[in-house]
Design a protein around this motif. Structure first.
Motif, PDB file in Angstrom:
ATOM      1  N   TYR A  14     -67.499  53.258  42.693  1.00 21.41           N
ATOM      2  CA  TYR A  14     -68.335  53.556  43.811  1.00 21.41           C
ATOM      3  C   TYR A  14     -69.261  54.667  43.536  1.00 21.41           C
ATOM      4  O   TYR A  14     -70.292  54.566  43.805  1.00 21.41           O
ATOM      5  CB  TYR A  14     -67.446  53.751  44.991  1.00 21.41           C
ATOM      6  N   LEU A  17     -71.881  53.948  40.614  1.00 20.90           N
ATOM      7  CA  LEU A  17     -73.006  53.156  41.519  1.00 20.90           C
ATOM      8  C   LEU A  17     -73.887  53.791  42.190  1.00 20.90           C
ATOM      9  O   LEU A  17     -75.358  53.645  42.098  1.00 20.90           O
ATOM     10  CB  LEU A  17     -72.506  51.626  42.078  1.00 20.90           C
ATOM     11  N   ASN A  18     -73.170  54.596  43.305  1.00 18.10           N
ATOM     12  CA  ASN A  18     -74.641  55.387  44.008  1.00 18.10           C
ATOM     13  C   ASN A  18     -75.079  56.519  43.295  1.00 18.10           C
ATOM     14  O   ASN A  18     -76.269  56.807  43.444  1.00 18.10           O
ATOM     15  CB  ASN A  18     -73.550  56.238  45.085  1.00 18.10           C
ATOM     16  N   GLU A  48     -76.736  49.936  45.051  1.00 19.35           N
ATOM     17  CA  GLU A  48     -75.969  50.025  46.446  1.00 19.35           C
ATOM     18  C   GLU A  48     -75.345  48.978  46.821  1.00 19.35           C
ATOM     19  O   GLU A  48     -74.273  49.203  47.508  1.00 19.35           O
ATOM     20  CB  GLU A  48     -77.274  50.385  47.366  1.00 19.35           C
ATOM     21  N   SER A  51     -72.060  48.765  45.231  1.00 16.89           N
ATOM     22  CA  SER A  51     -71.125  49.781  45.527  1.00 16.89           C
ATOM     23  C   SER A  51     -70.429  49.439  46.825  1.00 16.89           C
ATOM     24  O   SER A  51     -69.385  49.708  47.285  1.00 16.89           O
ATOM     25  CB  SER A  51     -71.624  51.253  45.585  1.00 16.89           C
ATOM     26  N   ASP A  54     -67.724  46.874  46.461  1.00 17.66           N
ATOM     27  CA  ASP A  54     -66.802  47.430  45.574  1.00 17.66           C
ATOM     28  C   ASP A  54     -65.630  48.368  46.682  1.00 17.66           C
ATOM     29  O   ASP A  54     -64.304  48.299  46.941  1.00 17.66           O
ATOM     30  CB  ASP A  54     -67.104  48.725  44.403  1.00 17.66           C
ATOM     31  N   GLU A  55     -66.392  49.044  47.752  1.00 21.49           N
ATOM     32  CA  GLU A  55     -66.011  49.527  48.659  1.00 21.49           C
ATOM     33  C   GLU A  55     -65.201  48.809  49.828  1.00 21.49           C
ATOM     34  O   GLU A  55     -64.038  48.927  50.053  1.00 21.49           O
ATOM     35  CB  GLU A  55     -66.888  50.502  49.424  1.00 21.49           C
TER      36      GLU A  55
END
Length: 66
Positions: A14, A17-18, A48, A51, A54-55
């Motif tokens: 995460y 990726l951010n 984005e 991520s 993924d979150e």
């Protein structure tokens, strides 16, 4: 059989990726308008979105996005 080199990531997917999305947006700001800038912005949006996914996947309960 050949062994794979393995290493442990120091930051979460995460976070990586951010950071990538922020880096791409910064590159887009310095690029001239055109295909290259649009490519940077598209890659930033993809990072984005990844991520966010993924979150969502790592959240407890796997609730559907709203």
């Amino acid at each position: 059989m050949q062994e794979r080199n393995r290493f442990k990531q120091s930051t979460s997917l995460y976070q990586r990726l951010n950071e990538e999305a922020q880096r791409r947006r910064k590159m887009a700001k310095s690029a001239h308008p055109g295909i290259e800038r649009e490519r940077f912005l598209r890659k930033a949006r993809q990072a984005e979105n990844a991520s966010d996914i993924d979150e969502w996947l790592s959240s407890p309960g796997l609730r559907a996005p709203t």
